[in-house]
Design a protein around this motif. Structure first.
Motif, PDB file in Angstrom:
ATOM      1  N   ALA A   1       6.428 -86.516 -70.582  1.00  0.00           N
ATOM      2  CA  ALA A   1       6.343 -85.183 -69.973  1.00  0.00           C
ATOM      3  C   ALA A   1       6.741 -85.234 -68.502  1.00  0.00           C
ATOM      4  N   PHE A   2       6.340 -86.288 -67.812  1.00  0.00           N
ATOM      5  CA  PHE A   2       6.719 -86.444 -66.411  1.00  0.00           C
ATOM      6  C   PHE A   2       8.233 -86.571 -66.278  1.00  0.00           C
ATOM      7  N   GLY A   3       8.838 -87.404 -67.106  1.00  0.00           N
ATOM      8  CA  GLY A   3      10.290 -87.579 -67.048  1.00  0.00           C
ATOM      9  C   GLY A   3      11.036 -86.297 -67.337  1.00  0.00           C
ATOM     10  N   ARG A   4      10.513 -85.484 -68.249  1.00  0.00           N
ATOM     11  CA  ARG A   4      11.166 -84.213 -68.554  1.00  0.00           C
ATOM     12  C   ARG A   4      11.191 -83.317 -67.327  1.00  0.00           C
ATOM     13  N   SER A   5      10.078 -83.212 -66.619  1.00  0.00           N
ATOM     14  CA  SER A   5      10.053 -82.369 -65.427  1.00  0.00           C
ATOM     15  C   SER A   5      10.961 -82.918 -64.338  1.00  0.00           C
ATOM     16  N   MET A   6      11.029 -84.227 -64.196  1.00  0.00           N
ATOM     17  CA  MET A   6      11.927 -84.792 -63.184  1.00  0.00           C
ATOM     18  C   MET A   6      13.383 -84.450 -63.491  1.00  0.00           C
ATOM     19  N   ARG A   7      13.726 -84.393 -64.756  1.00  0.00           N
ATOM     20  CA  ARG A   7      15.099 -84.018 -65.117  1.00  0.00           C
ATOM     21  C   ARG A   7      15.361 -82.526 -64.885  1.00  0.00           C
ATOM     22  N   MET A   8      14.315 -81.736 -64.811  1.00  0.00           N
ATOM     23  CA  MET A   8      14.493 -80.327 -64.467  1.00  0.00           C
ATOM     24  C   MET A   8      14.972 -80.173 -63.025  1.00  0.00           C
ATOM     25  N   ASP A   9      14.783 -81.202 -62.211  1.00  0.00           N
ATOM     26  CA  ASP A   9      15.261 -81.196 -60.823  1.00  0.00           C
ATOM     27  C   ASP A   9      16.685 -81.723 -60.692  1.00  0.00           C
ATOM     28  N   LEU A  10      17.258 -82.211 -61.767  1.00  0.00           N
ATOM     29  CA  LEU A  10      18.496 -82.980 -61.691  1.00  0.00           C
ATOM     30  C   LEU A  10      19.698 -82.134 -62.106  1.00  0.00           C
TER      31      LEU A  10
END
Length: 299
Positions: free
Chosen positions: A111-120
């Motif tokens: 879930a953390f990685g998914r949100s970080m990719r929302m910034d990418l």
């Protein structure tokens, strides 16, 4: 083979350098729980730094992939990917120990990685504007709420406190968003819900004009004051969860909550001029919050 003992030391150094409030609060924890907090923080910082590195999105994305693959390998007790640095591999080995020792759910890292990719930029998940708090919650669940959930077993907390832990993570995140409006704008990001801003007559053109002149207009100040009130209510609603923590871990979380929420007081004192300053709580104040949290209940 990667060295988790060294990894915990590296993680502590990362936390002390990049997360001063969290590091100071963590010093109130028993050693084994403190090192788990450091490992969690260091991993989150490594991934977040990849997103904010300024590297081309495909390279930043590859870095996130590498860290996630390295964590999966560490959790399976497999050798670290060859492309990882020694420091990275050791931190991931330390995190794998913390996950195993505390029973942290591996799904929280997804879930953390998914949100970080929302910034990418370039990611199918990319989003740099949020129309409402409901939309923003899709991001903050992974970027902040799951951090609270990861800490439930680390803090030896009753699972019934999970909702409060998730809310505290989101409260910390909203404080960041309010404080870092100017920094985020420079990265073409607006994390403050657009409908909340519009209620005060604020649009992106006004935000950009304020950023250019490094001075916050009156409508933006009013919007920030409103969002601070929303944020304070989040902290208020976490008080019962903090009170429910075991005595051995409660002071650390109370200290972090006091120091982070005090950023809002600094912004109030500056008349909400978020374009001219980045609000900082002095170390002496954070030390006072830590001492207070040893003897005074959080409320």
């Amino acid at each position: 083979m990667s060295d988790p003992v060294r990894g915990f030391a590296v993680a502590a150094s990362v936390t002390a350098r990049a997360g001063r409030t969290y590091h100071l609060a963590s010093l109130l924890l028993p050693a084994a729980r403190r090192r788990a907090v450091h490992a969690l923080y260091a991993y989150a910082r490594m991934v977040d730094d990849a997103v904010d590195s300024g590297l081309p999105p495909e390279i930043a994305g590859a870095r996130i992939d590498l860290l996630e693959n390295g964590l999966r390998a560490a959790l399976r007790s497999e050798p670290a990917p060859a492309a990882l640095s020694v420091d990275d591999a050791d931190v991931l080995a330390a995190l794998a120990v913390a996950v195993a020792d505390n029973g942290i759910a591996a799904s929280t890292f997804d879930a953390f990685g998914r949100s970080m990719r929302m910034d990418l930029p370039g990611s199918p998940l990319f989003r740099n504007r949020y129309r409402s708090f409901d939309e923003l919650a899709e991001y903050t669940y992974g970027s902040a709420a799951v951090i609270g959930l990861q800490l439930i077993p680390v803090l030896d907390a009753d699972p019934s406190l999970a909702d409060g832990a998730a809310l505290l993570g989101e409260a910390f995140q909203l404080t960041n968003f309010i404080r870092d409006v100017a920094e985020d704008l420079r990265r073409d990001r607006v994390y403050l819900p657009l409908d909340e801003l519009a209620a005060f007559g604020v649009d992106e053109a006004m935000l950009s004009a304020d950023l250019d002149r490094r001075r916050t207009s009156r409508p933006v100040r009013r919007a920030v004051a409103h969002l601070i009130a929303v944020n304070r209510d989040q902290y208020r609603r976490t008080a019962s969860a903090i009170a429910g923590l075991p005595p051995t871990t409660r002071p650390a979380i109370a200290a972090a909550a006091r120091s982070y929420s005090d950023i809002l007081r600094v912004l109030d004192d500056a008349d909400h001029d978020v374009m001219a300053l980045r609000a900082v709580v002095p170390r002496r104040t954070r030390l006072r919050h830590a001492a207070t949290s040893l003897v005074v209940p959080y409320r």
